[in-house]
Scaffold this motif. Sequence first.
Motif, PDB file in Angstrom:
ATOM      1  N   ARG A 412       0.829  -1.198   0.000  1.00  0.00           N
ATOM      2  CA  ARG A 412       0.000   0.000   0.000  1.00  0.00           C
ATOM      3  C   ARG A 412       0.867   1.254   0.000  1.00  0.00           C
ATOM      4  NH1 ARG A 412      -3.955  -2.816  -2.019  1.00  0.00           N
ATOM      5  NH2 ARG A 412      -5.076  -4.138  -0.530  1.00  0.00           N
ATOM      6  N   ALA A 413       0.354   2.316  -0.592  1.00  0.00           N
ATOM      7  CA  ALA A 413       1.143   3.529  -0.810  1.00  0.00           C
ATOM      8  C   ALA A 413       1.087   4.474   0.380  1.00  0.00           C
ATOM      9  CB  ALA A 413       0.643   4.248  -2.059  1.00  0.00           C
ATOM     10  N   VAL A 414       2.237   5.023   0.737  1.00  0.00           N
ATOM     11  CA  VAL A 414       2.343   6.063   1.758  1.00  0.00           C
ATOM     12  C   VAL A 414       3.218   7.182   1.208  1.00  0.00           C
ATOM     13  CG1 VAL A 414       1.995   4.519   3.726  1.00  0.00           C
ATOM     14  CG2 VAL A 414       4.312   4.876   2.831  1.00  0.00           C
ATOM     15  N   VAL A 415       3.202   8.322   1.905  1.00  0.00           N
ATOM     16  CA  VAL A 415       3.993   9.462   1.455  1.00  0.00           C
ATOM     17  C   VAL A 415       4.673  10.110   2.659  1.00  0.00           C
ATOM     18  CG1 VAL A 415       1.984  11.021   1.595  1.00  0.00           C
ATOM     19  CG2 VAL A 415       3.928  11.629   0.135  1.00  0.00           C
ATOM     20  N   TRP A 416       5.909  10.510   2.485  1.00  0.00           N
ATOM     21  CA  TRP A 416       6.715  11.134   3.545  1.00  0.00           C
ATOM     22  C   TRP A 416       6.214  12.551   3.798  1.00  0.00           C
ATOM     23  CZ3 TRP A 416      10.021  10.124   7.256  1.00  0.00           C
ATOM     24  CH2 TRP A 416      10.893  11.122   7.724  1.00  0.00           C
ATOM     25  N   ASN A 417       5.989  12.911   5.059  1.00  0.00           N
ATOM     26  CA  ASN A 417       5.478  14.236   5.403  1.00  0.00           C
ATOM     27  C   ASN A 417       6.517  15.133   6.056  1.00  0.00           C
ATOM     28  OD1 ASN A 417       5.722  13.399   8.078  1.00  0.00           O
ATOM     29  ND2 ASN A 417       3.551  12.896   8.293  1.00  0.00           N
ATOM     30  N   GLY A 418       7.751  14.677   6.079  1.00  0.00           N
ATOM     31  CA  GLY A 418       8.821  15.459   6.694  1.00  0.00           C
ATOM     32  C   GLY A 418       9.237  14.936   8.044  1.00  0.00           C
ATOM     33  N   ALA A 419       8.306  14.228   8.701  1.00  0.00           N
ATOM     34  CA  ALA A 419       8.622  13.666  10.018  1.00  0.00           C
ATOM     35  C   ALA A 419       8.169  12.222  10.140  1.00  0.00           C
ATOM     36  CB  ALA A 419       7.960  14.501  11.111  1.00  0.00           C
ATOM     37  N   VAL A 457      12.935   6.087   6.242  1.00  0.00           N
ATOM     38  CA  VAL A 457      12.153   4.978   6.776  1.00  0.00           C
ATOM     39  C   VAL A 457      12.615   4.664   8.196  1.00  0.00           C
ATOM     40  CG1 VAL A 457      11.479   2.573   6.436  1.00  0.00           C
ATOM     41  CG2 VAL A 457      11.821   4.054   4.448  1.00  0.00           C
ATOM     42  N   VAL A 458      13.934   4.637   8.388  1.00  0.00           N
ATOM     43  CA  VAL A 458      14.479   4.364   9.723  1.00  0.00           C
ATOM     44  C   VAL A 458      14.101   5.479  10.693  1.00  0.00           C
ATOM     45  CG1 VAL A 458      16.618   4.095  11.038  1.00  0.00           C
ATOM     46  CG2 VAL A 458      16.372   2.967   8.820  1.00  0.00           C
ATOM     47  N   ALA A 459      14.108   6.726  10.222  1.00  0.00           N
ATOM     48  CA  ALA A 459      13.744   7.850  11.085  1.00  0.00           C
ATOM     49  C   ALA A 459      12.292   7.746  11.545  1.00  0.00           C
ATOM     50  CB  ALA A 459      13.964   9.164  10.345  1.00  0.00           C
ATOM     51  N   ALA A 460      11.419   7.214  10.702  1.00  0.00           N
ATOM     52  CA  ALA A 460      10.000   7.127  11.042  1.00  0.00           C
ATOM     53  C   ALA A 460       9.665   5.884  11.855  1.00  0.00           C
ATOM     54  CB  ALA A 460       9.162   7.147   9.762  1.00  0.00           C
ATOM     55  N   ARG A 487      -0.234   7.998   9.528  1.00  0.00           N
ATOM     56  CA  ARG A 487      -1.288   8.974   9.778  1.00  0.00           C
ATOM     57  C   ARG A 487      -2.294   8.938   8.650  1.00  0.00           C
ATOM     58  NH1 ARG A 487       0.463  15.150  10.552  1.00  0.00           N
ATOM     59  NH2 ARG A 487       0.557  15.040   8.271  1.00  0.00           N
ATOM     60  N   ALA A 488      -3.579   8.948   8.994  1.00  0.00           N
ATOM     61  CA  ALA A 488      -4.652   8.865   7.986  1.00  0.00           C
ATOM     62  C   ALA A 488      -4.675  10.112   7.117  1.00  0.00           C
ATOM     63  CB  ALA A 488      -5.993   8.672   8.668  1.00  0.00           C
ATOM     64  N   ALA A 489      -5.151   9.922   5.869  1.00  0.00           N
ATOM     65  CA  ALA A 489      -5.264  11.045   4.953  1.00  0.00           C
ATOM     66  C   ALA A 489      -6.590  11.762   5.187  1.00  0.00           C
ATOM     67  CB  ALA A 489      -5.204  10.548   3.508  1.00  0.00           C
ATOM     68  N   ALA A 490      -6.577  13.089   5.026  1.00  0.00           N
ATOM     69  CA  ALA A 490      -7.822  13.854   5.120  1.00  0.00           C
ATOM     70  C   ALA A 490      -8.708  13.484   3.932  1.00  0.00           C
ATOM     71  CB  ALA A 490      -7.519  15.353   5.098  1.00  0.00           C
ATOM     72  N   ARG A 491      -9.996  13.271   4.190  1.00  0.00           N
ATOM     73  CA  ARG A 491     -10.908  12.877   3.122  1.00  0.00           C
ATOM     74  C   ARG A 491     -11.240  14.088   2.261  1.00  0.00           C
ATOM     75  NH1 ARG A 491     -14.256   8.608   2.019  1.00  0.00           N
ATOM     76  NH2 ARG A 491     -16.201   9.057   0.942  1.00  0.00           N
ATOM     77  N   PRO A 492     -10.893  14.067   0.978  1.00  0.00           N
ATOM     78  CA  PRO A 492     -11.171  15.213   0.121  1.00  0.00           C
ATOM     79  C   PRO A 492     -12.673  15.375  -0.128  1.00  0.00           C
ATOM     80  CG  PRO A 492     -10.343  13.394  -1.191  1.00  0.00           C
ATOM     81  CD  PRO A 492     -10.238  12.971   0.243  1.00  0.00           C
TER      82      PRO A 492
END
Length: 494
Positions: A412-419, A457-460, A487-492
């Motif tokens: 499943r796809a995820v995206v890095w948010n900086g933290a 990935v290790v940081a998270a 963290r869940a995505a906001a529902r557009p």
Amino acid sequence: MLLLLAALITRIACTEQALSDGSNTILEGWDFAHGNVLLHGWILSDVSFYALEIPVAALSVLAVGASAMAVHLTAGLVFTLVIGCTLWCDRGPVTRWVLALAVLLVPLSDAIAQHALIVGVDHLGSSVFILLSTLVVDRLRGRWFAPWLLLLVLTLGEVSDEFVAYVGVPAVVGVCFWEMASERRLSWDVVDLLRLAAAATVSVTVARHVRSVLRHLGAYAMTAPNTVVSPRSEWLGHLSSTWFGLRVLLGFAQPGGGIAGVREFVLGWMLLALVVLGAIRTLCHWRTSPTAQRISVLLVPGALAAYTLSEQSAKAGNAFDLAGAMPFCALLAANALPGRWSVRCGLRRAAVGMVGAVTALAVLFAAAQPAVTADSSMLIARLRALHLGYGISDYSTASSTTVQSDLRVTVRAVVWNGAGFDVYGWETRTPWYDAAKHDARFFVTSASGGGTPPTEVVAAFGRPEAQYRVGHDEVLVYSYNLLTRIRAAARPTG
């Protein structure tokens, strides 16, 4: 003939990798075919493709399973449907069909054009709704049900893709009003045209209400389309992107060297000349030109202008957003040869015969290319050997790996948010990330391929329990469920 074309185009599609966009459509089709008709829980892109491509994907899934072959079959079926509707719109003899087929099929021999047209699911299929609307205006005018049928077709198209609303509806309405003006007196034909124009206009509002009802019923969410007009200072620069996109669709965006490059260059300019000649002939013989050509001569410039003025041309670098205009370029090309040339004229037969031969050779050349093997085959084999069945990754790797494994490995796809990492809220289904239902124990990444670096990935998630190198991929294995830290995505609300 269409069955043969479907087989050939599907075979050509097999020469392209099943990417995540097309793979996600197959996963949507799998859900659709297994009872989730409203696609509850899905967050789609800014184009839903709900009324055509997803049902076709559902049929492909039922035929060959949720696999890479389903991606190719869906692309082949949609493209064939576009061809069938294009030829249906043209009333002329077979010689006109040959010219139209040349514009649609010859570019498939070019790798860049092939990638834009049949690598997955995009705006090309949305042209079907405009082509069917053209048939209603042309063939059913005067029937009591014609405006209602036009309203239905355009509404479905607009729910599926905003391209139909922004480009198709203005073209249909424009032709109706142009024909009303040419009548110069009130008649029943003018009344029929006015009813059709009203139906097309009202469809935009009806489509929005349909989307609201779908949301109320718990159907898919989608990202709001980017309809922002770019600043005027950028328009001139966007013209080059539009010209590049048009060349991509016609197969001569970046001709290679040698004989192959010369072939692509010559064929591309030949196709462009047919389209331009057809547009000129349509304008010069407006009153006697078929409705399909009149709509095309308004739609193609409209699509190019909309692309130039939008933000899409600034960032796309491809022709996906222009693909919906291709069938109408083909309809213009069908009108390229002068009408005074008799069907039996030797010169006409020679010209059309040459175009037909070139088209056939181009299709056979494209179909003869070797089919690609799944680029995730090594990764899938290693994950299965390690008994790893559920994990997360970047968007480009996730669903393509899932589908290429025939759903035996789920990524499943995820995206890095900086933290840390968020659910990737684009072409995804939120229940996939429910930690109570799924146990994701690995992360696949490839820093060299533009993916998330392993350091992030290790940081998270901390240091992995094990780490494996598989080709250009890194597999980081953990002893706990990674979904607990996503963290869940906001529902557009689009």
